[in-house]
Scaffold this motif. Sequence first.
Motif, PDB file in Angstrom:
ATOM      1  N   GLY A  23       0.618  -1.144  -0.168  1.00  0.00           N
ATOM      2  CA  GLY A  23       0.027  -0.230  -0.282  1.00  0.00           C
ATOM      3  C   GLY A  23       0.791   1.287   0.155  1.00  0.00           C
ATOM      4  O   GLY A  23       0.706   2.332  -0.854  1.00  0.00           O
ATOM      5  N   ARG A  24       1.989   1.311   0.700  1.00  0.00           N
ATOM      6  CA  ARG A  24       2.788   2.532   0.830  1.00  0.00           C
ATOM      7  C   ARG A  24       3.500   2.767  -0.525  1.00  0.00           C
ATOM      8  O   ARG A  24       3.570   3.631  -0.999  1.00  0.00           O
ATOM      9  N   ALA A  25       4.190   1.594  -0.962  1.00  0.00           N
ATOM     10  CA  ALA A  25       4.826   1.553  -2.271  1.00  0.00           C
ATOM     11  C   ALA A  25       3.997   2.009  -3.302  1.00  0.00           C
ATOM     12  O   ALA A  25       4.573   2.656  -4.308  1.00  0.00           O
ATOM     13  N   LEU A  26       2.732   1.480  -3.427  1.00  0.00           N
ATOM     14  CA  LEU A  26       1.566   2.001  -4.533  1.00  0.00           C
ATOM     15  C   LEU A  26       1.566   3.362  -4.269  1.00  0.00           C
ATOM     16  O   LEU A  26       1.489   4.252  -5.315  1.00  0.00           O
ATOM     17  N   ALA A  27       1.229   3.908  -3.119  1.00  0.00           N
ATOM     18  CA  ALA A  27       0.822   5.582  -2.822  1.00  0.00           C
ATOM     19  C   ALA A  27       2.201   6.234  -3.322  1.00  0.00           C
ATOM     20  O   ALA A  27       2.203   7.282  -3.998  1.00  0.00           O
ATOM     21  N   GLN A  28       3.515   5.699  -3.097  1.00  0.00           N
ATOM     22  CA  GLN A  28       4.509   6.411  -3.358  1.00  0.00           C
ATOM     23  C   GLN A  28       4.834   6.613  -4.904  1.00  0.00           C
ATOM     24  O   GLN A  28       5.223   7.560  -5.468  1.00  0.00           O
ATOM     25  N   ARG A  29       4.753   5.327  -5.509  1.00  0.00           N
ATOM     26  CA  ARG A  29       4.551   5.453  -7.084  1.00  0.00           C
ATOM     27  C   ARG A  29       3.734   5.978  -7.730  1.00  0.00           C
ATOM     28  O   ARG A  29       4.150   6.854  -8.616  1.00  0.00           O
ATOM     29  N   LEU A  30       2.611   6.059  -7.615  1.00  0.00           N
ATOM     30  CA  LEU A  30       1.413   6.732  -8.320  1.00  0.00           C
ATOM     31  C   LEU A  30       1.566   8.288  -7.870  1.00  0.00           C
ATOM     32  O   LEU A  30       1.285   9.014  -8.952  1.00  0.00           O
ATOM     33  N   SER A  31       2.065   8.491  -6.585  1.00  0.00           N
ATOM     34  CA  SER A  31       2.088   9.929  -6.440  1.00  0.00           C
ATOM     35  C   SER A  31       3.258  10.475  -7.542  1.00  0.00           C
ATOM     36  O   SER A  31       3.284  11.428  -7.848  1.00  0.00           O
ATOM     37  N   LYS A 226       8.938  -3.230  -5.961  1.00  0.00           N
ATOM     38  CA  LYS A 226       8.671  -3.944  -7.180  1.00  0.00           C
ATOM     39  C   LYS A 226       7.410  -4.524  -7.515  1.00  0.00           C
ATOM     40  O   LYS A 226       6.943  -4.415  -8.700  1.00  0.00           O
ATOM     41  N   ALA A 227       6.718  -4.898  -6.256  1.00  0.00           N
ATOM     42  CA  ALA A 227       5.296  -5.102  -6.317  1.00  0.00           C
ATOM     43  C   ALA A 227       4.336  -4.085  -6.745  1.00  0.00           C
ATOM     44  O   ALA A 227       3.560  -4.234  -7.785  1.00  0.00           O
ATOM     45  N   ALA A 228       4.708  -2.967  -6.408  1.00  0.00           N
ATOM     46  CA  ALA A 228       4.014  -1.974  -6.814  1.00  0.00           C
ATOM     47  C   ALA A 228       3.996  -1.483  -8.294  1.00  0.00           C
ATOM     48  O   ALA A 228       3.282  -1.054  -8.962  1.00  0.00           O
ATOM     49  N   ALA A 229       5.120  -1.569  -8.806  1.00  0.00           N
ATOM     50  CA  ALA A 229       5.449  -1.469 -10.237  1.00  0.00           C
ATOM     51  C   ALA A 229       4.730  -2.580 -11.138  1.00  0.00           C
ATOM     52  O   ALA A 229       3.994  -2.237 -12.270  1.00  0.00           O
ATOM     53  N   ILE A 230       4.975  -3.691 -10.577  1.00  0.00           N
ATOM     54  CA  ILE A 230       3.928  -4.560 -11.495  1.00  0.00           C
ATOM     55  C   ILE A 230       2.785  -4.528 -11.429  1.00  0.00           C
ATOM     56  O   ILE A 230       1.961  -4.730 -12.599  1.00  0.00           O
ATOM     57  N   ILE A 231       2.103  -3.999 -10.529  1.00  0.00           N
ATOM     58  CA  ILE A 231       0.702  -3.960 -10.237  1.00  0.00           C
ATOM     59  C   ILE A 231       0.252  -2.586 -11.057  1.00  0.00           C
ATOM     60  O   ILE A 231      -0.637  -2.776 -11.857  1.00  0.00           O
ATOM     61  N   HIS A 232       1.134  -1.614 -10.950  1.00  0.00           N
ATOM     62  CA  HIS A 232       0.855  -0.397 -11.955  1.00  0.00           C
ATOM     63  C   HIS A 232       0.886  -0.667 -13.231  1.00  0.00           C
ATOM     64  O   HIS A 232      -0.129  -0.506 -14.294  1.00  0.00           O
ATOM     65  N   ARG A 233       1.635  -1.553 -13.783  1.00  0.00           N
ATOM     66  CA  ARG A 233       1.876  -1.698 -15.221  1.00  0.00           C
ATOM     67  C   ARG A 233       0.707  -2.592 -15.369  1.00  0.00           C
ATOM     68  O   ARG A 233       0.053  -2.546 -16.757  1.00  0.00           O
ATOM     69  N   GLY A 234       0.382  -3.604 -14.729  1.00  0.00           N
ATOM     70  CA  GLY A 234      -0.463  -4.453 -15.126  1.00  0.00           C
ATOM     71  C   GLY A 234      -1.835  -4.060 -15.369  1.00  0.00           C
ATOM     72  O   GLY A 234      -2.574  -4.418 -16.005  1.00  0.00           O
ATOM     73  N   VAL A 235      -2.125  -3.100 -14.386  1.00  0.00           N
ATOM     74  CA  VAL A 235      -3.605  -2.289 -14.621  1.00  0.00           C
ATOM     75  C   VAL A 235      -3.703  -1.451 -15.793  1.00  0.00           C
ATOM     76  O   VAL A 235      -4.584  -1.453 -16.649  1.00  0.00           O
ATOM     77  N   ILE A 242      -3.537 -10.023 -11.989  1.00  0.00           N
ATOM     78  CA  ILE A 242      -2.052  -9.703 -12.220  1.00  0.00           C
ATOM     79  C   ILE A 242      -1.499 -10.583 -10.859  1.00  0.00           C
ATOM     80  O   ILE A 242      -1.876 -10.639  -9.650  1.00  0.00           O
ATOM     81  N   LEU A 243      -0.329 -11.435 -11.509  1.00  0.00           N
ATOM     82  CA  LEU A 243       0.275 -12.167 -10.574  1.00  0.00           C
ATOM     83  C   LEU A 243       1.625 -11.320 -10.304  1.00  0.00           C
ATOM     84  O   LEU A 243       2.142 -10.888 -11.095  1.00  0.00           O
TER      85      LEU A 243
END
Length: 279
Positions: A23-31, A226-235, A242-243
Amino acid sequence: MSKQRRTITGRTAVITGAASGIGRALAQRLSSYGCPVAIVDVNEQALKETEASLRGPSLVKVLDVSDAQAQREFAREVRDWAPQPIGSVFNNAGVALGSTVLDAVPEDDDWLWNINFHGVVNGTRAFLPILVEQDAGVIVNTSSVFGLVGMPGQSAYCSAKFAVRGFTDSLRQELRGTGVSAVNVHPGGINTNIVRNGRFREEPGGPTKDQVVKEFAAMTRTEPDKAAAIIHRGVEAGKSRILVGPDAYMFDVLARVAPTRYFDVIERMESSLRNRANR
């Protein structure tokens, strides 16, 4: 049928469980990609630390995702605050619990289900009307590799994550023909504190919680960023499932080719990793 690409970059993102981990990594990446982010968690101090690490606009709320009314109120708050249309809602908050079915404490199971499953449902129901009204956006729900296979000592966790998978798959079919979509995320072992912060019932002769935490750390294959990047790109690539991590692909294959025998393989692999962790 080809996947239809989505654009969430630059649009408002809602993320639960944002105080740490994915969750934190997603927030940081998307921001960093220009998304205003609305973030929630029950851990106020850690949530403030996430907020301090963000580059752009943010809305921060201490919130228990199992509280449906609080989620609805937050959705209205985000709708009124959002400087850009809501592009994505990540129902990511989750907790861990280790116990056999025989020795389970019902209150512990309820605690986990209320967060890991009902929290996802609450978040989806709170934000879905907004996305449907604007005819755009994506609901991204965090299941797990334990939403693909059943594991001993994880009946509550697996049942909740299987439920997230089924709920999200059903939602995706209901949204056909609209501009809104739904995505299941199945992370493998991610280097987070979910096990350390979880509830664990130690059985006579079984491993201690400290041993389980150590073994989990040895088996994790993917860092949160790395997980956040995979999720962002997959979406954005239009994926419906998304695995995350090489172990997630292994679990997925085992569940399909050996649906009643996968644990024999997993047990041998875990034994090897456990030996490595205890050296």
